[in-house]
Design an enzyme around this catalytic site. Structure first.
Site, PDB file in Angstrom:
ATOM      1  N   ASP A  30       0.781  -0.988  -0.028  1.00 27.40           N
ATOM      2  CA  ASP A  30      -0.037   0.027  -0.149  1.00 27.40           C
ATOM      3  C   ASP A  30       1.121   1.280  -0.171  1.00 27.40           C
ATOM      4  O   ASP A  30       2.009   1.207   0.511  1.00 27.40           O
ATOM      5  CB  ASP A  30      -0.823   0.127   1.294  1.00 27.40           C
ATOM      6  CG  ASP A  30      -2.065  -0.977   1.339  1.00 27.40           C
ATOM      7  OD1 ASP A  30      -2.163  -1.575   0.237  1.00 27.40           O
ATOM      8  OD2 ASP A  30      -2.609  -1.192   2.442  1.00 27.40           O
ATOM      9  N   ARG A  87      -1.437  -0.631  -8.364  1.00 23.36           N
ATOM     10  CA  ARG A  87      -2.943  -0.200  -8.191  1.00 23.36           C
ATOM     11  C   ARG A  87      -2.803   1.432  -8.154  1.00 23.36           C
ATOM     12  O   ARG A  87      -2.054   2.129  -7.752  1.00 23.36           O
ATOM     13  CB  ARG A  87      -3.245  -0.727  -6.782  1.00 23.36           C
ATOM     14  CG  ARG A  87      -4.502  -0.272  -6.390  1.00 23.36           C
ATOM     15  CD  ARG A  87      -4.648  -0.087  -4.713  1.00 23.36           C
ATOM     16  NE  ARG A  87      -4.772  -1.500  -4.094  1.00 23.36           N
ATOM     17  CZ  ARG A  87      -4.177  -1.836  -3.063  1.00 23.36           C
ATOM     18  NH1 ARG A  87      -3.764  -1.051  -2.310  1.00 23.36           N
ATOM     19  NH2 ARG A  87      -4.025  -3.071  -2.658  1.00 23.36           N
TER      20      ARG A  87
HETATM   21  C1  FAD Z   1      -8.909  -1.418  -3.311  1.00 25.91           C
HETATM   22  C2  FAD Z   1      -8.415  -0.040  -2.743  1.00 25.91           C
HETATM   23  C3  FAD Z   1      -7.213  -0.082  -2.159  1.00 25.91           C
HETATM   24  C4  FAD Z   1      -6.579   1.312  -1.806  1.00 25.91           C
HETATM   25  N1  FAD Z   1      -5.469   1.532  -1.532  1.00 25.91           N
HETATM   26  C5  FAD Z   1      -5.028   2.659  -1.175  1.00 25.91           C
HETATM   27  C6  FAD Z   1      -3.490   3.168  -0.731  1.00 25.91           C
HETATM   28  O1  FAD Z   1      -2.702   2.087  -0.835  1.00 25.91           O
HETATM   29  N2  FAD Z   1      -3.063   4.411  -0.607  1.00 25.91           N
HETATM   30  C7  FAD Z   1      -3.932   5.449  -0.493  1.00 25.91           C
HETATM   31  O2  FAD Z   1      -3.735   6.417  -0.464  1.00 25.91           O
HETATM   32  N3  FAD Z   1      -5.373   5.036  -0.748  1.00 25.91           N
HETATM   33  C8  FAD Z   1      -5.578   3.855  -0.890  1.00 25.91           C
HETATM   34  N4  FAD Z   1      -7.035   3.728  -1.277  1.00 25.91           N
HETATM   35  C9  FAD Z   1      -8.035   4.977  -0.939  1.00 25.91           C
HETATM   36  C10 FAD Z   1      -8.350   5.799  -2.269  1.00 25.91           C
HETATM   37  O3  FAD Z   1      -7.072   6.450  -2.344  1.00 25.91           O
HETATM   38  C11 FAD Z   1      -9.365   6.685  -2.026  1.00 25.91           C
HETATM   39  O4  FAD Z   1      -9.133   7.500  -0.805  1.00 25.91           O
HETATM   40  C12 FAD Z   1     -10.733   6.023  -1.856  1.00 25.91           C
HETATM   41  O5  FAD Z   1     -10.778   4.944  -2.470  1.00 25.91           O
HETATM   42  C13 FAD Z   1     -11.906   7.091  -2.220  1.00 25.91           C
HETATM   43  O6  FAD Z   1     -11.731   7.528  -3.680  1.00 25.91           O
HETATM   44  P1  FAD Z   1     -12.690   6.948  -4.772  1.00 25.91           P
HETATM   45  O7  FAD Z   1     -11.646   6.456  -5.891  1.00 25.91           O
HETATM   46  O8  FAD Z   1     -13.556   5.805  -4.402  1.00 25.91           O
HETATM   47  O9  FAD Z   1     -13.481   8.284  -5.322  1.00 25.91           O
HETATM   48  P2  FAD Z   1     -14.232   9.235  -4.485  1.00 25.91           P
HETATM   49  O10 FAD Z   1     -14.393  10.332  -5.551  1.00 25.91           O
HETATM   50  O11 FAD Z   1     -13.696   9.678  -3.078  1.00 25.91           O
HETATM   51  O12 FAD Z   1     -15.421   8.491  -4.415  1.00 25.91           O
HETATM   52  C14 FAD Z   1     -16.582   8.325  -5.349  1.00 25.91           C
HETATM   53  C15 FAD Z   1     -17.714   7.552  -4.514  1.00 25.91           C
HETATM   54  O13 FAD Z   1     -17.376   6.347  -4.036  1.00 25.91           O
HETATM   55  C16 FAD Z   1     -18.110   6.341  -2.788  1.00 25.91           C
HETATM   56  N5  FAD Z   1     -17.015   6.189  -1.627  1.00 25.91           N
HETATM   57  C17 FAD Z   1     -15.762   6.640  -1.664  1.00 25.91           C
HETATM   58  N6  FAD Z   1     -15.079   6.604  -0.543  1.00 25.91           N
HETATM   59  C18 FAD Z   1     -16.165   6.228   0.231  1.00 25.91           C
HETATM   60  C19 FAD Z   1     -16.263   5.896   1.801  1.00 25.91           C
HETATM   61  N7  FAD Z   1     -15.386   5.741   2.441  1.00 25.91           N
HETATM   62  N8  FAD Z   1     -17.563   5.353   2.361  1.00 25.91           N
HETATM   63  C20 FAD Z   1     -18.509   5.264   1.440  1.00 25.91           C
HETATM   64  N9  FAD Z   1     -18.477   5.852   0.088  1.00 25.91           N
HETATM   65  C21 FAD Z   1     -17.553   5.985  -0.399  1.00 25.91           C
HETATM   66  C22 FAD Z   1     -18.944   7.305  -2.719  1.00 25.91           C
HETATM   67  O14 FAD Z   1     -20.257   6.769  -3.166  1.00 25.91           O
HETATM   68  C23 FAD Z   1     -18.334   8.430  -3.703  1.00 25.91           C
HETATM   69  O15 FAD Z   1     -19.174   9.257  -4.103  1.00 25.91           O
HETATM   70  C24 FAD Z   1      -7.548   2.457  -1.867  1.00 25.91           C
HETATM   71  C25 FAD Z   1      -8.819   2.294  -2.352  1.00 25.91           C
HETATM   72  C26 FAD Z   1      -9.183   1.007  -3.003  1.00 25.91           C
HETATM   73  C27 FAD Z   1     -10.553   0.994  -3.361  1.00 25.91           C
END
Ligand code: FAD
Length: 286
Positions: free
Chosen positions: A111, A161
């Protein structure tokens, strides 16, 4: 607050506190025709003994995944393996986990944490990867540096990723506006997908997912050439839809007792989650 109430609410995002809970969640995910990535929660350990304990736990997770014939790999954080205590300890421990994973032809995803760790994380992954290829890392679309890092890691054949980024970063190093992060995400996705390397597109954002599907269709990149990734308990409707449509989807399954920082990041990401949390503060009538 780190008590009964938050524990109950955290269960929405965390599979449970024991490895058995994560295994059960991974089995359900596999039954739904999705793959899993198990994350034993923990970060910023303060002493070497804790770092070594975390590494031992990861070795046991790979044994268990193999015994249970699960389609699952592992995601971990380098500060859980002692990155704050020194690069050499951390690299030694990551190397031991990656070699254990190689024995069962499995994969370790490192990560990406806050920007204080970005360069060291990339350096350690590159160094371990030079010995065994079954390790990859994560790229955050909110950082200006990421495009350069992606080109560099593609040259080495490294699996990545792509995510937007979950930490609070200053405007000197990261796009402050969501629209710019989203635009960069799409730009980076378009660099990753045609690279011929198997990458993960990690997002719950329907716009990012749509852009990825469209680009893959346009460039004739098969659905078996990449995977979408989502977090346990988030947008399960979209998770089901992608699987129904025949896309590969990996669910990131966090578990363990050290769930508080992960839980706080999930709350901070979305105001609606805070509402969900506060609604649970109101005592329920019997
Ligand atoms: C498999 C995976 C691994 C990840 N690993 C890392 C990592 O190693 N380092 C890192 O910095 N980040 C990591 N992340 C987190 C990522 O960076 C984002 O903070 C997170 O995924 C929210 O971004 P989004 O792309 O979903 O878009 P956003 O624009 O934040 O959200 C889009 C939509 O997704 C839904 N959503 C998003 N987050 C949430 C939530 N918390 N609760 C409920 N609904 C939500 C909502 O419907 C929202 O409108 C990871 C995410 C995923 C999916």
């Amino acid at each position: 607050m780190k008590n009964h109430l938050s524990r109950r609410v955290a269960r929405r995002f965390v599979a449970g506190e024991a490895l058995d809970d994560a295994i059960e969640a991974a089995r359900a995910v596999n039954d739904a025709l999705q793959t899993a990535s198990l994350d034993l929660l923990g970060e910023n350990v303060a002493d070497e003994a804790s770092a070594r304990r975390s590494a031992q736990n990861y070795l046991a997770i790979f044994d268990r995944i193999a015994q249970e014939h699960l389609d699952a790999n592992v995601s971990l954080k380098l500060t859980q393996l002692g990155l704050d205590l020194g690069v050499s300890l951390c690299e030694e421990l990551l190397d031991s986990i990656v070699s254990q994973a190689a024995r069962s032809s499995n994969f370790v995803r490192v990560d990406m944490e806050g920007s204080a760790y970005t360069q060291r994380t990339i350096d350690i992954v590159k160094s371990v990867r030079a010995r065994r290829a079954n390790v990859g890392t994560v790229m955050q679309a909110y950082l200006y540096r990421t495009e350069r890092d992606i080109h560099n890691l593609i040259e080495l054949g490294c699996r990545m990723r792509l995510c937007k980024g979950a930490y609070s970063e200053p405007p000197e190093i990261a796009f402050p506006k969501k629209a710019d992060v989203d635009a960069n995400y799409v730009k980076l996705m378009k660099i990753l997908l045609p690279s011929g390397i198997y990458h993960g597109i990690a997002t719950h954002d329907p716009a990012m997912i749509r852009a990825t599907k469209e680009f893959a269709r346009e460039k004739k990149i098969g659905r078996d050439k990449f995977e979408f990734q989502m977090l346990y308990g988030i947008r399960t409707d979209l998770q089901k839809q992608l699987t129904r449509e025949g896309y590969r989807l990996r669910i990131y399954i966090p578990y363990g007792t050290d769930w508080f920082p992960y839980f706080m990041r999930r709350l901070a990401e979305r105001p609606a989650n805070l509402m969900f949390f506060f609604r649970n503060l109101i005592p329920r009538r019997p």
